[in-house]
Design an enzyme around this catalytic site. Sequence first.
Site, PDB file in Angstrom:
ATOM      1  N   GLY A  20       0.837  -1.202   0.000  1.00 12.06           N
ATOM      2  CA  GLY A  20       0.000   0.000   0.000  1.00 12.06           C
ATOM      3  C   GLY A  20       0.863   1.240   0.000  1.00 12.06           C
ATOM      4  N   GLN A  23       0.257   9.298   1.424  1.00 11.92           N
ATOM      5  CA  GLN A  23       0.740  10.565   0.881  1.00 11.92           C
ATOM      6  C   GLN A  23       2.262  10.613   0.788  1.00 11.92           C
ATOM      7  OE1 GLN A  23      -0.707  13.904   3.058  1.00 11.92           O
ATOM      8  NE2 GLN A  23       0.490  15.375   1.891  1.00 11.92           N
ATOM      9  N   ALA A  25       4.172   8.005   2.186  1.00 13.88           N
ATOM     10  CA  ALA A  25       4.566   6.728   2.774  1.00 13.88           C
ATOM     11  C   ALA A  25       4.366   5.579   1.811  1.00 13.88           C
ATOM     12  CB  ALA A  25       3.756   6.478   4.032  1.00 13.88           C
ATOM     13  N   VAL A  27       3.938   1.331   2.221  1.00 12.82           N
ATOM     14  CA  VAL A  27       3.751   0.276   3.218  1.00 12.82           C
ATOM     15  C   VAL A  27       4.168  -1.055   2.597  1.00 12.82           C
ATOM     16  CG1 VAL A  27       2.091  -0.866   4.745  1.00 12.82           C
ATOM     17  CG2 VAL A  27       1.848   1.582   4.264  1.00 12.82           C
ATOM     18  N   ASP A 139     -10.134  11.358   9.186  1.00 17.57           N
ATOM     19  CA  ASP A 139      -9.930  10.856   7.816  1.00 17.57           C
ATOM     20  C   ASP A 139     -10.646   9.515   7.639  1.00 17.57           C
ATOM     21  OD1 ASP A 139      -8.988  11.142   5.260  1.00 17.57           O
ATOM     22  OD2 ASP A 139      -6.984  10.361   5.680  1.00 17.57           O
ATOM     23  N   LYS A 141     -12.833   7.115   5.904  1.00 13.64           N
ATOM     24  CA  LYS A 141     -13.291   6.924   4.519  1.00 13.64           C
ATOM     25  C   LYS A 141     -13.031   5.461   4.174  1.00 13.64           C
ATOM     26  CE  LYS A 141      -8.863   8.600   2.764  1.00 13.64           C
ATOM     27  NZ  LYS A 141      -8.180   9.538   1.890  1.00 13.64           N
ATOM     28  N   ASN A 144      -9.699   3.658   4.596  1.00 11.96           N
ATOM     29  CA  ASN A 144      -9.115   3.518   5.934  1.00 11.96           C
ATOM     30  C   ASN A 144      -9.906   2.563   6.824  1.00 11.96           C
ATOM     31  OD1 ASN A 144      -7.031   5.179   5.239  1.00 11.96           O
ATOM     32  ND2 ASN A 144      -8.018   7.045   5.983  1.00 11.96           N
ATOM     33  N   ASP A 161      -4.672   4.469   9.405  1.00 11.98           N
ATOM     34  CA  ASP A 161      -4.230   5.802   8.958  1.00 11.98           C
ATOM     35  C   ASP A 161      -4.618   6.930   9.923  1.00 11.98           C
ATOM     36  OD1 ASP A 161      -3.191   7.917   7.696  1.00 11.98           O
ATOM     37  OD2 ASP A 161      -4.274   7.678   5.799  1.00 11.98           O
ATOM     38  N   THR A 180     -10.708  14.144   2.829  1.00  8.53           N
ATOM     39  CA  THR A 180     -11.079  13.880   1.447  1.00  8.53           C
ATOM     40  C   THR A 180     -12.447  14.491   1.201  1.00  8.53           C
ATOM     41  OG1 THR A 180      -9.773  11.879   1.423  1.00  8.53           O
ATOM     42  CG2 THR A 180     -11.538  12.016  -0.190  1.00  8.53           C
TER      43      THR A 180
HETATM   44  P1  AMP Z   1      -1.753   4.787   5.256  1.00 11.03           P
HETATM   45  O1  AMP Z   1      -0.842   5.854   4.746  1.00 11.03           O
HETATM   46  O2  AMP Z   1      -1.565   4.500   6.701  1.00 11.03           O
HETATM   47  O3  AMP Z   1      -3.186   5.050   4.881  1.00 11.03           O
HETATM   48  O4  AMP Z   1      -1.357   3.459   4.464  1.00 11.03           O
HETATM   49  C1  AMP Z   1      -1.405   3.410   3.063  1.00 11.03           C
HETATM   50  C2  AMP Z   1      -1.984   2.086   2.606  1.00 11.03           C
HETATM   51  O5  AMP Z   1      -1.159   1.015   3.067  1.00 11.03           O
HETATM   52  C3  AMP Z   1      -3.380   1.781   3.133  1.00 11.03           C
HETATM   53  O6  AMP Z   1      -4.383   2.320   2.327  1.00 11.03           O
HETATM   54  C4  AMP Z   1      -3.390   0.275   3.131  1.00 11.03           C
HETATM   55  O7  AMP Z   1      -3.702  -0.222   1.844  1.00 11.03           O
HETATM   56  C5  AMP Z   1      -1.947  -0.093   3.433  1.00 11.03           C
HETATM   57  N1  AMP Z   1      -1.760  -0.354   4.874  1.00 11.03           N
HETATM   58  C6  AMP Z   1      -1.567   0.570   5.842  1.00 11.03           C
HETATM   59  N2  AMP Z   1      -1.420   0.002   7.054  1.00 11.03           N
HETATM   60  C7  AMP Z   1      -1.514  -1.325   6.845  1.00 11.03           C
HETATM   61  C8  AMP Z   1      -1.442  -2.470   7.718  1.00 11.03           C
HETATM   62  N3  AMP Z   1      -1.253  -2.344   9.027  1.00 11.03           N
HETATM   63  N4  AMP Z   1      -1.575  -3.698   7.161  1.00 11.03           N
HETATM   64  C9  AMP Z   1      -1.769  -3.829   5.817  1.00 11.03           C
HETATM   65  N5  AMP Z   1      -1.838  -2.794   4.949  1.00 11.03           N
HETATM   66  C10 AMP Z   1      -1.724  -1.563   5.448  1.00 11.03           C
END
Ligand code: AMP
Length: 387
Positions: A20, A23, A25, A27, A139, A141, A144, A161, A180
């Site tokens: 994933g 903004q 980051a 993952v 946030d 949505k 999240n 998030d 958003t």
């Molecule tokens: P975030 O910036 O925290 O919204 O993370 C970006 C994307 O990463 C998310 O929309 C998820 O698809 C993925 N993601 C974030 N945290 C996790 C997690 N703990 N486990 C699996 N996927 C995650």
Amino acid sequence: MAEFKQARVEEYYEIGEEIGSGQFAVVRKCQEHHGGTEYAAKFVRKRRHAGGRRGLTREDIAREVDILREVQHPNIVYLHEVFEAKDIVVLIFELVSGGELFDFLAQKESLNEQEATGFLKQILEGVVYLHSCSIVHLDLKPENIMLLHRSNPQPQIKLIDFGLARRLTDIVEFKSICGTAEFVAPEVVNYEPLSVKADMWSIGVITYILLSGASPFLGDSNQETLANISAVNYNFDEEYFGQTSDLAKSFIERLLVKQPKKRMTAQESLSHQWIQPRDKKEALKRQSSFINLEKFKVFNARRRWKLSLRVVRLCNQLSRSYHTRHDDSTDSLTDGETASGVDAKPQESKEPNAGMAMTREFLQDASVERLRVNGTEVIVRGDNSRT
Ligand code: AMP
């Protein structure tokens, strides 16, 4: 100020595939060397210069970490530990492997309101807990709201998030235009003081979409969407809500209320008759009322279509600006990545807050695509919204 482990994450974890992006980051899946447990590692880029646009300040990252360290609830993602290096902070989260709730529901053949409220109840339980800690997510949505695993008969919701989350006790009067567009409350659009009720509005919007496959305030432009929100301009179109119970509509009506004080709290929502039927008749009504899955699937498909449109638009924008930007162009988020959607310019707007709110939306909804522009590989972040 939050303390982070000053070590290389690779010393402790095997870093795996990307799962994933946000903004600033990326993952990735990771596995602890010692013990072999799998986690999700969120690589957040630190802002290099005070006036820079790329990356997050250490203060922003520390705020997210502080909040995540404070919260502990079955419906909120668990933060395991945090590493810090020169340019990057790595947040190690429990691995949430069931994907987004909306994607899971879009694959179903049928879904009644009783099943839907099972998921909403979990979302509300997480939010009741957050609000009891005086934390507002800001946030909420579909992107999240994730599922821990898909295999269980009733998958467990995990809210993720906390990048925009705030502790309300820290501040006298907090205003923000983040979020958003489709999901933000009127007080966000109008730059008025915020409270935990801003989250409740977003839950109203999410519920509306979940039941009908339509987005209540979505206009032809973001300015129109924000104007619709401010005017609370929505209705229950028969075409979309033909199979919806009155209790479900009443639940939404009690959340999509302009004045935050008159909007239901998370606790009140949890004990609303639609979530907690008072008698057998109400329970049976909920069981025999159905989600408009046909429209919901179209909604999900349209989201993907919009994603590709946004990517093409971004691609054009990048092809114009890519070679003229030098300031941060070698500033990579992770190995080898170069330009990103964070270069995208905010849309111009005549409304006081619309431009900024839009920028935020645009960035928050990033998902990564690798494309070639004029023969150069670039990383493009495209819109990820669900309409
Ligand atoms: P975030 O910036 O925290 O919204 O993370 C970006 C994307 O990463 C998310 O929309 C998820 O698809 C993925 N993601 C974030 N945290 C996790 C997690 N703990 N486990 C699996 N996927 C995650």
